[in-house]
Motif scaffolding. Structure first.
Motif, PDB file in Angstrom:
ATOM      1  N   MET A   1       0.378   0.780  -1.120  1.00  0.00           N
ATOM      2  CA  MET A   1       0.550   2.107  -0.556  1.00  0.00           C
ATOM      3  C   MET A   1      -0.188   2.177   0.775  1.00  0.00           C
ATOM      4  O   MET A   1      -1.251   1.616   0.933  1.00  0.00           O
ATOM      5  CB  MET A   1      -0.010   3.165  -1.497  1.00  0.00           C
ATOM      6  N   CYS A   2       0.373   2.905   1.661  1.00  0.00           N
ATOM      7  CA  CYS A   2      -0.216   3.087   2.978  1.00  0.00           C
ATOM      8  C   CYS A   2      -0.060   4.556   3.338  1.00  0.00           C
ATOM      9  O   CYS A   2       1.055   5.015   3.590  1.00  0.00           O
ATOM     10  CB  CYS A   2       0.479   2.177   3.984  1.00  0.00           C
ATOM     11  N   GLY A   3      -1.159   5.303   3.306  1.00  0.00           N
ATOM     12  CA  GLY A   3      -1.073   6.732   3.579  1.00  0.00           C
ATOM     13  C   GLY A   3      -0.292   7.471   2.503  1.00  0.00           C
ATOM     14  O   GLY A   3       0.340   8.475   2.777  1.00  0.00           O
ATOM     15  N   GLY A   4      -0.325   6.960   1.261  1.00  0.00           N
ATOM     16  CA  GLY A   4       0.390   7.603   0.165  1.00  0.00           C
ATOM     17  C   GLY A   4       1.848   7.201   0.059  1.00  0.00           C
ATOM     18  O   GLY A   4       2.550   7.625  -0.845  1.00  0.00           O
ATOM     19  N   LEU A   5       2.322   6.387   0.982  1.00  0.00           N
ATOM     20  CA  LEU A   5       3.715   5.947   0.981  1.00  0.00           C
ATOM     21  C   LEU A   5       3.779   4.453   0.682  1.00  0.00           C
ATOM     22  O   LEU A   5       2.841   3.715   0.970  1.00  0.00           O
ATOM     23  CB  LEU A   5       4.342   6.212   2.352  1.00  0.00           C
ATOM     24  N   TYR A   7       4.415   0.546   1.088  1.00  0.00           N
ATOM     25  CA  TYR A   7       4.345  -0.340   2.249  1.00  0.00           C
ATOM     26  C   TYR A   7       5.747  -0.634   2.755  1.00  0.00           C
ATOM     27  O   TYR A   7       6.692  -0.765   1.971  1.00  0.00           O
ATOM     28  CB  TYR A   7       3.727  -1.684   1.861  1.00  0.00           C
ATOM     29  N   SER A   8       5.861  -0.815   4.046  1.00  0.00           N
ATOM     30  CA  SER A   8       7.103  -1.348   4.600  1.00  0.00           C
ATOM     31  C   SER A   8       7.172  -2.820   4.186  1.00  0.00           C
ATOM     32  O   SER A   8       6.164  -3.413   3.782  1.00  0.00           O
ATOM     33  CB  SER A   8       7.093  -1.240   6.128  1.00  0.00           C
ATOM     34  N   VAL A   9       8.336  -3.422   4.292  1.00  0.00           N
ATOM     35  CA  VAL A   9       8.487  -4.839   3.951  1.00  0.00           C
ATOM     36  C   VAL A   9       7.541  -5.674   4.811  1.00  0.00           C
ATOM     37  O   VAL A   9       6.877  -6.591   4.324  1.00  0.00           O
ATOM     38  CB  VAL A   9       9.954  -5.294   4.120  1.00  0.00           C
ATOM     39  N   GLU A  10       7.440  -5.339   6.090  1.00  0.00           N
ATOM     40  CA  GLU A  10       6.567  -6.086   6.998  1.00  0.00           C
ATOM     41  C   GLU A  10       5.102  -5.985   6.573  1.00  0.00           C
ATOM     42  O   GLU A  10       4.384  -6.985   6.534  1.00  0.00           O
ATOM     43  CB  GLU A  10       6.737  -5.550   8.422  1.00  0.00           C
ATOM     44  N   LYS A  11       4.639  -4.793   6.229  1.00  0.00           N
ATOM     45  CA  LYS A  11       3.242  -4.615   5.793  1.00  0.00           C
ATOM     46  C   LYS A  11       2.995  -5.331   4.466  1.00  0.00           C
ATOM     47  O   LYS A  11       1.938  -5.908   4.256  1.00  0.00           O
ATOM     48  CB  LYS A  11       2.887  -3.136   5.679  1.00  0.00           C
ATOM     49  N   ALA A  12       3.960  -5.265   3.556  1.00  0.00           N
ATOM     50  CA  ALA A  12       3.815  -5.931   2.261  1.00  0.00           C
ATOM     51  C   ALA A  12       3.707  -7.447   2.450  1.00  0.00           C
ATOM     52  O   ALA A  12       2.853  -8.094   1.830  1.00  0.00           O
ATOM     53  CB  ALA A  12       4.987  -5.584   1.349  1.00  0.00           C
ATOM     54  N   LYS A  13       4.531  -8.015   3.300  1.00  0.00           N
ATOM     55  CA  LYS A  13       4.460  -9.453   3.565  1.00  0.00           C
ATOM     56  C   LYS A  13       3.105  -9.813   4.156  1.00  0.00           C
ATOM     57  O   LYS A  13       2.505 -10.822   3.790  1.00  0.00           O
ATOM     58  CB  LYS A  13       5.581  -9.875   4.511  1.00  0.00           C
ATOM     59  N   GLY A  14       2.596  -8.981   5.060  1.00  0.00           N
ATOM     60  CA  GLY A  14       1.283  -9.216   5.655  1.00  0.00           C
ATOM     61  C   GLY A  14       0.173  -9.161   4.627  1.00  0.00           C
ATOM     62  O   GLY A  14      -0.763  -9.979   4.649  1.00  0.00           O
ATOM     63  N   PHE A  15       0.270  -8.211   3.703  1.00  0.00           N
ATOM     64  CA  PHE A  15      -0.729  -8.080   2.644  1.00  0.00           C
ATOM     65  C   PHE A  15      -0.726  -9.312   1.742  1.00  0.00           C
ATOM     66  O   PHE A  15      -1.776  -9.874   1.433  1.00  0.00           O
ATOM     67  CB  PHE A  15      -0.475  -6.811   1.827  1.00  0.00           C
ATOM     68  N   PHE A  16       0.456  -9.759   1.330  1.00  0.00           N
ATOM     69  CA  PHE A  16       0.543 -10.947   0.481  1.00  0.00           C
ATOM     70  C   PHE A  16       0.034 -12.183   1.210  1.00  0.00           C
ATOM     71  O   PHE A  16      -0.652 -13.016   0.622  1.00  0.00           O
ATOM     72  CB  PHE A  16       1.976 -11.169  -0.017  1.00  0.00           C
TER      73      PHE A  16
END
Length: 127
Positions: A1-5, A7-16
């Motif tokens: 979650m990012c700001g209650g929403l 993650y975008s696919v791009e943010k999720a890939k970055g997190f992983f």
């Protein structure tokens, strides 16, 4: 979650990628809690390999808030077995739920560190 929403696919890939790299380089250790259908319900991590005093962090999705107490207790047990002798957590001063979680799982309020910081209260646990 990012700001209650979500993650975008791009943010999720970055997190992983950040999590994978942390384990590979022995720098930080992220654990994901998954639902039965494979969604990420929560996350908890040890933010460094410093065995004497590493920071933990955590978050849970809005629909899985009740899982963090047991998850935190499990992380403390795992950290102890892995050789950690102390951990600390911090919670924003207005985030009473996070502070209560740390206290409930064995952390002690660190008055000195907390009074020196305008944003966070600090909590420590030693094994």
């Amino acid at each position: 979650m990012c700001g209650g929403l979500p993650y975008s696919v791009e943010k999720a890939k970055g997190f992983f990628e950040m999590g994978r790299k942390g384990w590979k380089e022995n720098k930080h250790f992220i654990f994901l809690l998954m639902t039965q259908n494979g969604d990420i319900a929560a996350c908890i991590d040890i933010k460094s390999p410093y065995l004497k005093n590493a920071e933990i962090g955590y978050w849970a999705s809005r629909s899985h808030r009740g899982c963090m107490t047991n998850t935190s207790i499990a992380l403390l047990k795992l950290a102890n077995v892995a050789g950690y002798t102390g951990l600390f957590g911090r919670a924003k001063k207005e985030n009473t739920a996070s502070a209560k979680l740390l206290l409930r799982t064995g952390f002690k309020y660190d008055m000195k560190e907390s009074e020196n910081c305008k944003t966070y209260n600090y909590y420590n646990v030693c094994f």
